[in-house]
Design a protein around this motif. Structure first.
Motif, PDB file in Angstrom:
ATOM      1  N   ASN A  34       0.779  -0.967  -0.046  1.00  0.00           N
ATOM      2  CA  ASN A  34      -0.016   0.157  -0.013  1.00  0.00           C
ATOM      3  C   ASN A  34       0.903   1.838  -0.163  1.00  0.00           C
ATOM      4  O   ASN A  34       0.651   2.064  -0.747  1.00  0.00           O
ATOM      5  CB  ASN A  34      -0.936  -0.127   0.993  1.00  0.00           C
ATOM      6  N   GLU A  62       1.748   1.902  -3.967  1.00  0.00           N
ATOM      7  CA  GLU A  62       1.291   2.205  -4.524  1.00  0.00           C
ATOM      8  C   GLU A  62       1.004   3.639  -3.988  1.00  0.00           C
ATOM      9  O   GLU A  62      -0.091   4.965  -4.858  1.00  0.00           O
ATOM     10  CB  GLU A  62      -0.052   1.198  -4.487  1.00  0.00           C
ATOM     11  N   LEU A  63       0.262   3.696  -3.004  1.00  0.00           N
ATOM     12  CA  LEU A  63       0.579   5.396  -2.576  1.00  0.00           C
ATOM     13  C   LEU A  63       1.415   6.408  -3.192  1.00  0.00           C
ATOM     14  O   LEU A  63       1.367   7.324  -3.562  1.00  0.00           O
ATOM     15  CB  LEU A  63       0.542   5.835  -0.935  1.00  0.00           C
ATOM     16  N   GLN A 116      -4.431   4.542  -5.377  1.00  0.00           N
ATOM     17  CA  GLN A 116      -5.013   4.836  -4.421  1.00  0.00           C
ATOM     18  C   GLN A 116      -4.839   3.219  -4.036  1.00  0.00           C
ATOM     19  O   GLN A 116      -5.448   2.636  -4.938  1.00  0.00           O
ATOM     20  CB  GLN A 116      -6.815   4.614  -4.601  1.00  0.00           C
ATOM     21  N   TYR A 170      -5.766  -0.108  -1.539  1.00  0.00           N
ATOM     22  CA  TYR A 170      -6.717  -0.892  -1.408  1.00  0.00           C
ATOM     23  C   TYR A 170      -6.832  -0.828   0.044  1.00  0.00           C
ATOM     24  O   TYR A 170      -5.482  -1.061   1.172  1.00  0.00           O
ATOM     25  CB  TYR A 170      -7.076  -2.147  -2.053  1.00  0.00           C
ATOM     26  N   GLN A 171      -7.974  -1.124   0.447  1.00  0.00           N
ATOM     27  CA  GLN A 171      -8.686  -1.025   2.310  1.00  0.00           C
ATOM     28  C   GLN A 171      -8.610  -2.476   2.554  1.00  0.00           C
ATOM     29  O   GLN A 171      -9.290  -2.908   1.985  1.00  0.00           O
ATOM     30  CB  GLN A 171      -9.808  -0.345   2.756  1.00  0.00           C
TER      31      GLN A 171
END
Length: 124
Positions: free
Chosen positions: A64, A67-68, A73, A75-76
């Motif tokens: 994450n 990716e940021l 965006q 994932y959660q």
């Protein structure tokens, strides 16, 4: 620079998948290799801990983060929920997925316990 972070996120994704495959099937590779067996047992315990605790997996956090930085965006939720729920089991509940993941780990640990019991019983 975002291309580098995107590539690193993909690398972590592949590493994460390999780790999950190792946790599920590692007993087959580690059966006759004591050092590898202990490494697999540690990975199994980690898998159970991550599945049953509220703590996020460090590989998910790292993916994450990359990716940021890549402008995507992140994932959660957990890795299994994001990828397996979306692609393989689109209508499975998160609780069922967690129970299945923990059960696979416990089954592997039970196999090791059974092997240890057989060795103790036979005197090896």
């Amino acid at each position: 620079m975002s291309g580098l972070y995107s590539a690193l996120a993909s690398f972590v994704l592949i590493l994460h998948l390999l780790f999950i495959v190792w946790v599920i099937f590692g007993a087959l590779l580690a059966y006759s290799r004591p050092r590898l067996r202990w490494f697999h047992i540690i990975c199994l315990l980690w898998g159970v801990l991550v599945e049953l605790s509220p703590w996020p997996c460090p590989l998910t956090l790292l993916e994450n983060w990359f990716e940021l930085r890549a402008g995507v965006q992140p994932y959660q939720g957990g890795f299994l929920l994001h990828y397996l729920d979306a692609t393989v089991y689109p209508s499975i509940s998160p609780t069922v997925l967690t129970v299945i993941g923990a059960a696979v780990c416990v089954m592997n640990l039970s196999l090791y316990g059974w092997m240890l019991y057989g060795r103790i019983w036979s005197g090896r």
